[in-house]
Design an enzyme around this catalytic site. Structure first.
Site, short mmCIF file in Angstrom:
data_model
loop_
_atom_site.label_atom_id
_atom_site.label_comp_id
_atom_site.label_asym_id
_atom_site.label_seq_id
_atom_site.Cartn_x
_atom_site.Cartn_y
_atom_site.Cartn_z
N SER A 114 0.85 -1.19 0.00
CA SER A 114 0.00 0.00 0.00
C SER A 114 0.88 1.24 0.00
O SER A 114 2.07 1.18 0.30
CB SER A 114 -0.93 0.00 1.21
OG SER A 114 -0.20 0.23 2.39
N CYS A 115 0.26 2.37 -0.35
CA CYS A 115 0.93 3.66 -0.28
C CYS A 115 -0.13 4.70 0.03
O CYS A 115 -1.05 4.41 0.78
CB CYS A 115 1.70 3.96 -1.58
SG CYS A 115 0.69 4.04 -3.06
N PHE A 116 -0.05 5.87 -0.54
CA PHE A 116 -1.07 6.89 -0.26
C PHE A 116 -2.31 6.68 -1.14
O PHE A 116 -3.43 6.68 -0.64
CB PHE A 116 -0.52 8.31 -0.47
CG PHE A 116 -1.51 9.38 -0.08
CD1 PHE A 116 -1.77 9.65 1.25
CD2 PHE A 116 -2.20 10.09 -1.06
CE1 PHE A 116 -2.70 10.62 1.61
CE2 PHE A 116 -3.12 11.05 -0.71
CZ PHE A 116 -3.37 11.32 0.63
N GLY A 118 -2.09 4.42 -4.30
CA GLY A 118 -2.00 3.28 -5.19
C GLY A 118 -0.97 3.30 -6.29
O GLY A 118 -0.78 2.29 -6.96
N TRP A 143 -3.64 4.55 1.76
CA TRP A 143 -3.96 5.24 3.01
C TRP A 143 -5.16 6.16 2.86
O TRP A 143 -6.02 6.26 3.74
CB TRP A 143 -2.76 6.03 3.53
CG TRP A 143 -3.11 6.91 4.68
CD1 TRP A 143 -3.22 8.26 4.67
CD2 TRP A 143 -3.46 6.49 6.00
NE1 TRP A 143 -3.61 8.71 5.91
CE2 TRP A 143 -3.76 7.64 6.75
CE3 TRP A 143 -3.56 5.26 6.63
CZ2 TRP A 143 -4.14 7.60 8.08
CZ3 TRP A 143 -3.95 5.21 7.96
CH2 TRP A 143 -4.23 6.37 8.67
#
Length: 158
Positions: A114-116, A118, A143
């Site tokens: 995951s990241c902020f 995608g 996120w």
């Protein structure tokens, strides 16, 4: 002149082989929206919650550390910034444990990146798959989506 002709012939043969190989890759890429879409799967918010509750996955947040400090993180995730993912997944288990405070995943373990929002996590999935991690998945919402769902769930509880 003879050396140039031989070299030219060798180069053309090598280029022909490379073109044939790339032609094969092109047909694979052309048959799919994205070259890893057949190998990796996007995980939804609900699926991620279930996976986290089962404790059968490693959730890797690939944002920079400052982003996690400033915005927060999905509970149960570990932080491996995107530019460290390739190196981290190739570390020996002792060094991985020392740096990330978790047991290094095996190539068959379930990983979710995951990241902020995608973008970076998709790159991390591609890296993991290229290194032989066969169960790498992607939480495309990141996120941003997680935080929105969590806030709305909390409101519904009250």
């Amino acid at each position: 002149m003879l050396a140039r002709r031989v070299l030219g012939t060798s180069c053309r043969a090598a280029l022909g082989s490379a073109e044939a190989a790339l032609g094969g890759l092109k047909s694979i890429w052309g048959s799919s929206r994205h070259h890893c879409s057949a190998l990796s799967k996007d995980v939804t918010y609900r699926e991620l919650k279930t996976l986290l509750n089962s404790k059968n996955i490693m959730l890797i947040d690939v944002r920079d550390t400052w982003e996690i400090i400033e915005h927060g993180k999905i509970p149960g995730s570990i932080n491996i910034p995107l530019d460290e993912v390739g190196k981290a997944l190739q570390m020996n288990p002792r060094d991985f444990k020392e740096k990330y405070h978790e047991v290094k995943p095996s190539k068959s373990d379930s990983l979710v990146f995951s990241c902020f929002a995608g973008i970076r996590s998709k790159k991390a999935v591609d890296t993991a798959i290229s290194l032989g991690f066969t169960s790498a998945q992607h939480y495309a919402g990141g996120w941003k989506e997680w935080a929105n769902y969590e806030i709305s769930e909390k409101k519904q509880e009250n």
